[in-house]
Write a protein that holds these residues in place. Structure first.
Motif, PDB file in Angstrom:
ATOM      1  N   LEU A 129       0.817  -1.228   0.000  1.00 21.47           N
ATOM      2  CA  LEU A 129       0.000   0.000   0.000  1.00 21.47           C
ATOM      3  C   LEU A 129       0.848   1.274   0.000  1.00 21.47           C
ATOM      4  N   PHE A 177       6.726   1.618  -8.632  1.00 16.92           N
ATOM      5  CA  PHE A 177       5.614   0.820  -9.146  1.00 16.92           C
ATOM      6  C   PHE A 177       4.661   1.665  -9.988  1.00 16.92           C
ATOM      7  N   ASN A 229      -5.252  -3.023  -4.727  1.00 17.83           N
ATOM      8  CA  ASN A 229      -4.048  -3.592  -4.104  1.00 17.83           C
ATOM      9  C   ASN A 229      -4.422  -4.523  -2.950  1.00 17.83           C
ATOM     10  N   CYS A 278       2.422   3.260 -12.512  1.00 18.09           N
ATOM     11  CA  CYS A 278       1.850   2.719 -13.749  1.00 18.09           C
ATOM     12  C   CYS A 278       1.285   3.922 -14.514  1.00 18.09           C
TER      13      CYS A 278
HETATM   14  N1  LIG Z   1      -0.789   5.039 -11.288  1.00 27.03           N
HETATM   15  C1  LIG Z   1      -0.459   4.227 -10.290  1.00 27.03           C
HETATM   16  N2  LIG Z   1       0.549   3.349 -10.446  1.00 27.03           N
HETATM   17  C2  LIG Z   1       0.919   2.500  -9.460  1.00 27.03           C
HETATM   18  N3  LIG Z   1       0.343   2.490  -8.254  1.00 27.03           N
HETATM   19  C3  LIG Z   1      -0.673   3.353  -8.029  1.00 27.03           C
HETATM   20  C4  LIG Z   1      -1.131   4.264  -9.036  1.00 27.03           C
HETATM   21  N4  LIG Z   1      -2.130   4.991  -8.505  1.00 27.03           N
HETATM   22  C5  LIG Z   1      -2.296   4.574  -7.245  1.00 27.03           C
HETATM   23  N5  LIG Z   1      -1.414   3.591  -6.948  1.00 27.03           N
HETATM   24  C6  LIG Z   1      -1.268   2.874  -5.675  1.00 27.03           C
HETATM   25  O1  LIG Z   1      -2.510   2.901  -4.993  1.00 27.03           O
HETATM   26  C7  LIG Z   1      -2.299   3.044  -3.598  1.00 27.03           C
HETATM   27  C8  LIG Z   1      -3.038   4.270  -3.091  1.00 27.03           C
HETATM   28  O2  LIG Z   1      -2.400   5.438  -3.605  1.00 27.03           O
HETATM   29  P1  LIG Z   1      -2.197   6.759  -2.719  1.00 27.03           P
HETATM   30  O3  LIG Z   1      -1.319   7.668  -3.489  1.00 27.03           O
HETATM   31  O4  LIG Z   1      -1.766   6.401  -1.334  1.00 27.03           O
HETATM   32  O5  LIG Z   1      -3.720   7.300  -2.701  1.00 27.03           O
HETATM   33  P2  LIG Z   1      -4.319   8.601  -2.000  1.00 27.03           P
HETATM   34  O6  LIG Z   1      -3.183   9.448  -1.542  1.00 27.03           O
HETATM   35  O7  LIG Z   1      -5.154   9.243  -3.069  1.00 27.03           O
HETATM   36  O8  LIG Z   1      -5.192   8.110  -0.861  1.00 27.03           O
HETATM   37  C9  LIG Z   1      -0.787   3.137  -3.389  1.00 27.03           C
HETATM   38  O9  LIG Z   1      -0.297   1.861  -3.087  1.00 27.03           O
HETATM   39  C10 LIG Z   1      -0.281   3.577  -4.745  1.00 27.03           C
HETATM   40  O10 LIG Z   1       1.037   3.138  -4.957  1.00 27.03           O
END
Ligand SMILES: Nc1ncnc2c1ncn2[C@@H]1O[C@H](COP(=O)(O)OP(=O)(O)O)[C@@H](O)[C@H]1O
Ligand SMILES: [Mg+2]
Length: 300
Positions: free
Chosen positions: A15, A21, A235, A23
């Protein structure tokens, strides 16, 4: 845990917003593009909003990595700050070493002086705030006052606000209309489409060392629907499904693991239980309808 079992080198669905990672999906790429071009145009305030788990913190980190050497970043990951604490945090991020007994006026002057020096050195200062919906009214006003600082040609401080949709509700309040009017660019992150979820899952698995896709396109479609395209939920569900399969010594994932992972994940929409509710509602309506017709006939 299950790394060697599935021939992986890293946890694929951690998380942590790890930029390794990343994407390159349309919403995240577009958000980055908007941010970089708005910053190059020296916009005062820029805002990115999105539901919990859509990738805001990850974009925040990507943006910081993307900024060239002429940018000085003031990063505020935790905006639960009083106006005083906000100024102290900005001073610390700008590398100012000040005595703690400094009064607020002297502190503000020191910040202004430092911003001017940086500007003369050709540097651009950008403040990046995550979870900006948590800012108090007073801190938002202190932030606006900080961005008042400018030379005749340009602003000394640009601000990027990342926040949940509550940030928009907060900014709609007349109390902060001056700040709202300064927001030059906004971007709203949307959840992923089903096709993007499929690409996302396979991308993360490949990045974690998988040689072949562990989830079939049908399973990915199921996950996309249950998670409403929210990356963090995707995830969590994928990680739990891998754990369940590992627990049973199965390298092939199937719908049973996905269903169980979805049922065990808060905020996921469980299609099967919803279907059961629909069935119950339709059956009840039919029984009631038949009873009503029967009663009507008895009366007549
Ligand atoms: N484009 C992306 N590529 C890879 N992982 C992503 C992408 N968008 C979100 N994630 C993953 O989803 C999860 C939630 O993202 P996060 O940035 O913590 O969300 P928020 O800050 O909006 O609550 C993280 O593990 C993040 O790495
Ligand atoms: Mg976040």
């Amino acid at each position: 845990m299950y790394l060697s079992f599935f021939n992986l080198t890293e946890m694929p669905f951690s998380l942590t917003p790890n930029t390794q990672f990343y994407c390159a999906l349309e919403p995240h790429n577009e958000a980055l593009k908007v941010l970089l071009s708005a910053l190059s145009m020296s916009e005062g305030f820029i805002k990115v909003t999105g539901e919990v788990g859509t990738g805001k913190t990850l974009i925040c980190r990507k943006l910081i990595n993307h900024l060239e050497d002429n940018y000085v970043v003031v990063y505020l990951p935790n905006p639960y700050l009083t106006p005083d604490e906000l100024r102290w945090a900005v001073a610390a991020e700008l590398g100012l070493e000040l005595a703690p007994e400094q009064d607020q006026q002297t502190l503000s002057q020191s910040i202004e002086k430092r911003l001017l020096t940086l500007s003369q050195e050709g540097k651009k200062v950008v403040m990046i705030v995550d979870e900006a919906q948590c800012f108090s009214w007073e801190a938002l006003e202190a932030l606006r006052l900080l961005t008042n600082l400018e030379t005749e040609q340009k602003k000394l401080l640009q601000v990027v606000l990342f926040g949940q949709p509550e940030l928009d509700t907060k900014l709609a309040n007349p109390q902060v209309r001056q700040l709202r009017q300064r927001i030059g660019f906004s971007y709203q992150l949307r959840p992923m489409t089903a096709a993007e979820v499929d690409y996302y899952i396979n991308h993360r698995l490949r990045r974690a060392g998988a040689q072949s896709p562990l989830f079939s396109p049908r399973l990915n479609h199921h996950i996309a629907r249950a998670c409403r395209g929210i990356p963090r939920l995707v995830n969590t569900v994928c990680h739990k499904a891998l754990l369940l399969a590992y627990g049973e010594g199965q390298t092939a994932l199937n719908k049973r693991y996905i269903r169980a992972a979805i049922a065990d994940t808060e905020d996921c929409y469980a299609p099967t239980s919803m279907r059961r509710w629909w069935l119950f509602a339709v059956l009840s309506a039919t029984v009631l309808g038949v009873a009503a017709i029967w009663l009507w006939r008895q009366v007549l």
